[in-house]
Motif scaffolding. Sequence first.
Motif, PDB file in Angstrom:
ATOM      1  N   SER A 127       0.823  -1.215   0.000  1.00  0.00           N
ATOM      2  CA  SER A 127       0.000   0.000   0.000  1.00  0.00           C
ATOM      3  C   SER A 127       0.858   1.267   0.000  1.00  0.00           C
ATOM      4  O   SER A 127       0.458   2.286  -0.536  1.00  0.00           O
ATOM      5  CB  SER A 127      -0.959  -0.002   1.196  1.00  0.00           C
ATOM      6  N   ARG A 143       0.668   3.874  -2.936  1.00  0.00           N
ATOM      7  CA  ARG A 143       0.290   5.259  -2.684  1.00  0.00           C
ATOM      8  C   ARG A 143       1.301   6.219  -3.322  1.00  0.00           C
ATOM      9  O   ARG A 143       0.949   7.266  -3.824  1.00  0.00           O
ATOM     10  CB  ARG A 143       0.182   5.500  -1.185  1.00  0.00           C
ATOM     11  N   GLU A 166       2.907  -5.165   4.905  1.00  0.00           N
ATOM     12  CA  GLU A 166       1.813  -4.387   5.515  1.00  0.00           C
ATOM     13  C   GLU A 166       1.790  -4.554   7.035  1.00  0.00           C
ATOM     14  O   GLU A 166       1.636  -3.591   7.784  1.00  0.00           O
ATOM     15  CB  GLU A 166       0.456  -4.847   4.957  1.00  0.00           C
ATOM     16  N   ASN A 188       2.555  -1.870   9.988  1.00  0.00           N
ATOM     17  CA  ASN A 188       1.551  -1.572  11.007  1.00  0.00           C
ATOM     18  C   ASN A 188       2.161  -1.613  12.410  1.00  0.00           C
ATOM     19  O   ASN A 188       1.892  -0.744  13.239  1.00  0.00           O
ATOM     20  CB  ASN A 188       0.394  -2.578  10.939  1.00  0.00           C
ATOM     21  N   ALA A 196       2.232   0.932  16.477  1.00  0.00           N
ATOM     22  CA  ALA A 196       2.581   0.437  17.821  1.00  0.00           C
ATOM     23  C   ALA A 196       4.003   0.832  18.228  1.00  0.00           C
ATOM     24  O   ALA A 196       4.467   0.426  19.294  1.00  0.00           O
ATOM     25  CB  ALA A 196       2.416  -1.088  17.868  1.00  0.00           C
ATOM     26  N   GLY A 214      -2.873  -1.371  21.035  1.00  0.00           N
ATOM     27  CA  GLY A 214      -3.950  -2.326  20.768  1.00  0.00           C
ATOM     28  C   GLY A 214      -5.043  -1.706  19.923  1.00  0.00           C
ATOM     29  O   GLY A 214      -5.017  -0.515  19.618  1.00  0.00           O
ATOM     30  N   ILE A 215      -5.991  -2.545  19.505  1.00  0.00           N
ATOM     31  CA  ILE A 215      -7.062  -2.091  18.614  1.00  0.00           C
ATOM     32  C   ILE A 215      -8.397  -2.270  19.338  1.00  0.00           C
ATOM     33  O   ILE A 215      -8.756  -3.379  19.707  1.00  0.00           O
ATOM     34  CB  ILE A 215      -7.061  -2.916  17.304  1.00  0.00           C
ATOM     35  N   SER A 264      -8.963   3.813   8.595  1.00  0.00           N
ATOM     36  CA  SER A 264      -7.615   4.092   9.089  1.00  0.00           C
ATOM     37  C   SER A 264      -7.649   5.179  10.140  1.00  0.00           C
ATOM     38  O   SER A 264      -8.414   6.132  10.034  1.00  0.00           O
ATOM     39  CB  SER A 264      -6.736   4.537   7.919  1.00  0.00           C
ATOM     40  N   GLY A 269      -6.028   2.414   4.716  1.00  0.00           N
ATOM     41  CA  GLY A 269      -6.830   1.430   5.436  1.00  0.00           C
ATOM     42  C   GLY A 269      -6.918   0.105   4.700  1.00  0.00           C
ATOM     43  O   GLY A 269      -7.923  -0.601   4.760  1.00  0.00           O
ATOM     44  N   GLY A 297      -4.108  -2.188   4.778  1.00  0.00           N
ATOM     45  CA  GLY A 297      -3.127  -3.131   5.301  1.00  0.00           C
ATOM     46  C   GLY A 297      -3.746  -4.386   5.897  1.00  0.00           C
ATOM     47  O   GLY A 297      -3.429  -5.504   5.481  1.00  0.00           O
ATOM     48  N   SER A 347      -7.149  -5.401   6.066  1.00  0.00           N
ATOM     49  CA  SER A 347      -8.160  -6.066   5.230  1.00  0.00           C
ATOM     50  C   SER A 347      -7.515  -6.722   4.017  1.00  0.00           C
ATOM     51  O   SER A 347      -7.850  -7.851   3.652  1.00  0.00           O
ATOM     52  CB  SER A 347      -9.224  -5.053   4.791  1.00  0.00           C
TER      53      SER A 347
HETATM   54  N1  LIG Z   1      -0.255  -3.196  15.285  1.00  0.00           N
HETATM   55  C1  LIG Z   1      -1.244  -2.306  15.480  1.00  0.00           C
HETATM   56  N2  LIG Z   1      -1.387  -1.668  16.674  1.00  0.00           N
HETATM   57  C2  LIG Z   1      -2.387  -0.756  16.859  1.00  0.00           C
HETATM   58  N3  LIG Z   1      -3.295  -0.427  15.930  1.00  0.00           N
HETATM   59  C3  LIG Z   1      -3.213  -1.026  14.729  1.00  0.00           C
HETATM   60  C4  LIG Z   1      -2.202  -2.004  14.437  1.00  0.00           C
HETATM   61  N4  LIG Z   1      -2.390  -2.430  13.173  1.00  0.00           N
HETATM   62  C5  LIG Z   1      -3.464  -1.774  12.689  1.00  0.00           C
HETATM   63  N5  LIG Z   1      -3.974  -0.914  13.618  1.00  0.00           N
HETATM   64  C6  LIG Z   1      -5.176  -0.054  13.474  1.00  0.00           C
HETATM   65  O1  LIG Z   1      -5.987  -0.564  12.450  1.00  0.00           O
HETATM   66  C7  LIG Z   1      -6.192   0.452  11.434  1.00  0.00           C
HETATM   67  C8  LIG Z   1      -6.266  -0.216  10.070  1.00  0.00           C
HETATM   68  O2  LIG Z   1      -4.978  -0.755   9.713  1.00  0.00           O
HETATM   69  P1  LIG Z   1      -4.600  -0.889   8.178  1.00  0.00           P
HETATM   70  O3  LIG Z   1      -3.244  -1.448   8.061  1.00  0.00           O
HETATM   71  O4  LIG Z   1      -5.726  -1.603   7.507  1.00  0.00           O
HETATM   72  O5  LIG Z   1      -4.647   0.622   7.667  1.00  0.00           O
HETATM   73  P2  LIG Z   1      -3.563   1.775   7.867  1.00  0.00           P
HETATM   74  O6  LIG Z   1      -2.286   1.208   8.416  1.00  0.00           O
HETATM   75  O7  LIG Z   1      -4.183   2.866   8.660  1.00  0.00           O
HETATM   76  O8  LIG Z   1      -3.340   2.254   6.383  1.00  0.00           O
HETATM   77  P3  LIG Z   1      -2.516   1.487   5.228  1.00  0.00           P
HETATM   78  O9  LIG Z   1      -2.036   0.192   5.804  1.00  0.00           O
HETATM   79  O10 LIG Z   1      -3.481   1.288   4.108  1.00  0.00           O
HETATM   80  O11 LIG Z   1      -1.430   2.425   4.875  1.00  0.00           O
HETATM   81  C9  LIG Z   1      -5.038   1.407  11.617  1.00  0.00           C
HETATM   82  O12 LIG Z   1      -5.333   2.688  11.136  1.00  0.00           O
HETATM   83  C10 LIG Z   1      -4.824   1.376  13.128  1.00  0.00           C
HETATM   84  O13 LIG Z   1      -5.746   2.205  13.770  1.00  0.00           O
END
Ligand SMILES: Nc1ncnc2c1ncn2[C@@H]1O[C@H](COP(=O)(O)OP(=O)(O)OP(=O)(O)O)[C@@H](O)[C@H]1O
Lengths: 121, 133
Positions: free
Chosen positions: A57, A61, B45, B49, B54, B82-83, B95, B101, B103, B105
């Motif tokens: 991603s 982007r 991804e 994340n 984190a 955490g989430i 996101s 958003g 990563g 999914s």
């Molecule tokens: N390891 C993690 N710790 C805390 N929150 C997380 C973690 N991984 C994901 N998240 C939460 O889940 C949301 C969605 O994650 P995702 O990877 O789908 O999107 P993103 O990282 O925001 O954007 P992208 O990956 O498309 O650049 C994140 O915006 C964040 O709030």
Amino acid sequence: MERVPILKLGDILIVSIQIDLDDQSVLALQEDLADRVVSSGARGVIIDITAVEIVDSFIGRMLSTIAAMTRMLDAETVVVGMRPAVAITLVELGLSLGGVRTALNLEKGVAALEHVRGTAG
Amino acid sequence: MNGPTEMPIATNGDVVLVRQKVRGLAAEIGLSLVDQTKIVTAASELARNALVHAGGGRVHIEVLHGARRPGLRLVFSDEGPGIPDLEQALTEGWSTGGGLGLGLSGSRRLVDEFDLVSAPGEGTRVTVTKWAR
Ligand SMILES: Nc1ncnc2c1ncn2[C@@H]1O[C@H](COP(=O)(O)OP(=O)(O)OP(=O)(O)O)[C@@H](O)[C@H]1O
Ligand SMILES: [Mg+2]
């Protein structure tokens, strides 16, 4: 951090990504390219990703951002050389790269920019 | 030779190293080129994340010897915030960081097995598995 060389061929800038770039280097490339488009007055940009094994991603982007950015700077971007496995993965990941023009290889990319070549004032 | 490995995820450079390690193992156990690309993309991804959301974490990498075919399992863990809402986090386009958003999914679609364990204050653990065909 790695710096990706930007080559100039007439009115076109060519970037060939040959190594696995970390996120900082990706952002640096984006900025370098914007500067070069302006300083050189280039009308076209070709980004060659033939050697790129994955587009996640973040890189996805970057490609969209570069396409949008160069458009605003009166230049057109074509991404060339995407591997089939990368295309399949990108679609499944959910990235459509809308607004990013692509061509199968460098030669076709140059042909796609034929209309902007030699038009820079 | 292919015992479990643990790698830190503390810098952008670490994310690159994780991608390369996963690519090497995926090729070694005979994943198709498309499946190699999928698992490396998912790894990229999930490693990002852990780094971005984190402040860092680690990945545990293990080659699985299934009855009929080998597989590759990656466990990304961190002690970040955490989430709060897992379903929301797994929604395409959602996101908290101005990202696409995709990563979480997207990674889920790219692998054969996906497991997300997370709660506020308890960090996050994402386990993904890809089997050779
Ligand atoms: N390891 C993690 N710790 C805390 N929150 C997380 C973690 N991984 C994901 N998240 C939460 O889940 C949301 C969605 O994650 P995702 O990877 O789908 O999107 P993103 O990282 O925001 O954007 P992208 O990956 O498309 O650049 C994140 O915006 C964040 O709030
Ligand atoms: Mg993400």
